[in-house]
Design an enzyme around this catalytic site. Sequence first.
Site, PDB file in Angstrom:
ATOM      1  N   CYS A 116      -9.715  50.715  41.059  1.00 54.52           N
ATOM      2  CA  CYS A 116     -10.469  51.963  41.005  1.00 54.52           C
ATOM      3  C   CYS A 116     -11.364  52.562  42.172  1.00 54.52           C
ATOM      4  CB  CYS A 116     -11.576  52.093  39.639  1.00 54.52           C
ATOM      5  SG  CYS A 116     -10.538  51.432  38.554  1.00 54.52           S
ATOM      6  N   HIS A 257     -16.602  57.444  39.935  1.00 53.17           N
ATOM      7  CA  HIS A 257     -15.637  57.086  39.256  1.00 53.17           C
ATOM      8  C   HIS A 257     -15.720  57.082  37.583  1.00 53.17           C
ATOM      9  CE1 HIS A 257     -12.053  54.707  37.873  1.00 53.17           C
ATOM     10  NE2 HIS A 257     -12.774  53.685  37.431  1.00 53.17           N
ATOM     11  N   ASN A 287     -10.061  56.883  32.209  1.00 52.41           N
ATOM     12  CA  ASN A 287      -9.949  56.135  33.353  1.00 52.41           C
ATOM     13  C   ASN A 287      -8.638  56.059  34.209  1.00 52.41           C
ATOM     14  OD1 ASN A 287     -10.201  54.415  35.565  1.00 52.41           O
ATOM     15  ND2 ASN A 287     -11.366  52.847  34.459  1.00 52.41           N
TER      16      ASN A 287
END
Length: 330
Positions: A116, A257, A287
């Site tokens: 990520c 994020h 996500n």
Amino acid sequence: MAHPSTVILGTGSYAPPRVLTNEELALQVDTSDEWIRTRTGIRERRIADDAVAASDLAVEAARAAMSDADLEASDIDLLIVATITPDYPMPATACVVQRKLGLRTNSACFDLNAACSGFVYSLDTAAAMLGSGRYRHALVIGVEKMSSIVDWTDRNTCVLFGDAAGAVVMGMSDERGAGLLGTRLGAFGEGTELLWISDGGSRTPITQESFANHSHRLRMKGKEVFKLAVRGMEDACREILEQHHLRADQISLVIPHQANLRIIEAISHYLELPMDRFYINVDRFGNTSAASIPLALDEARRLGRIQRGDLILLVAFGAGLTYGSALIRW
Ligand SMILES: CC(C)(COP(=O)(O)OP(=O)(O)OC[C@H]1O[C@@H](n2cnc3c(N)ncnc32)[C@H](O)[C@@H]1OP(=O)(O)O)[C@@H](O)C(=O)NCCC(=O)NCCS
């Protein structure tokens, strides 16, 4: 001698059209819209068709970014694809994207795996390579087809992720104090096994047993990762602000994020920066790992949330466990 600033010349993003809602997921695993919304802030996510691979999503975002930058494929001489869901274990998805976009043969193409945090790591890598003076324009893509690696029988993880791509084109500018002002990267290697896919690499090649117990799929210890994510992202913000002698309230917009709304709320609390300074789209995309920040950046720009001269702070956390922040004067 290198030019003084590395700037973002264009942004683009793409998400596959198919929306998977919490209600639909609740028909597949033992969960509910209420649980997912209150624990994560996610309402829905996008899921790519079976026939679509990461490079297909990447190419759409890349074309939008190149058009936004008003540059052609022939202008790009560096391509970095941040992903943990490459089209193939080898070769790099960047090479597949290069071919599809028709980039020059003498462009450097490689993938970068920092999960990520991959986009922030890639920005820093591209900036260093551009700063060397050996490259003129970099295309940096964050892309994931997370639906291809999640365990669709595991309610702890399958509700969290989605598919998307985001891209930026970077180049050099003579304007001092503009563009990417700095980055702060790091990793907690001791947390490798908190968020991982244990089988399918050289440690444990895939066997019949891997399939049977789904160990070729993503696994996460959510609670531990949550705590480390808050700490890692908060530290990455504080350290970069300190490096640049800035207070948090001087940041126009934080693009964090997008893993969990509660993680972002905790960072907002600890930095004492109100939530309206954070760009949020986790509710619509979940996500999307390396795609999360460039997708949010592109959306924020298109919605007019980023103006020239604004100070933008990107902050990421992911498997590795990696973390990173980047400060941009737009
Ligand atoms: C995954 C996460 C949302 C779980 O939230 P949480 O508040 O920590 O929840 P817990 O882990 O305490 O689980 C509470 C209960 O809900 C259950 N649960 C887990 N997923 C569920 C789901 N989708 N629906 C319903 N119940 C669920 C658990 O089994 C647990 O039940 P138990 O107490 O009977 O064992 C949260 O830990 C998280 O977001 N972690 C970080 C994830 C992340 O961002 N990862 C990527 C970083 S880049």
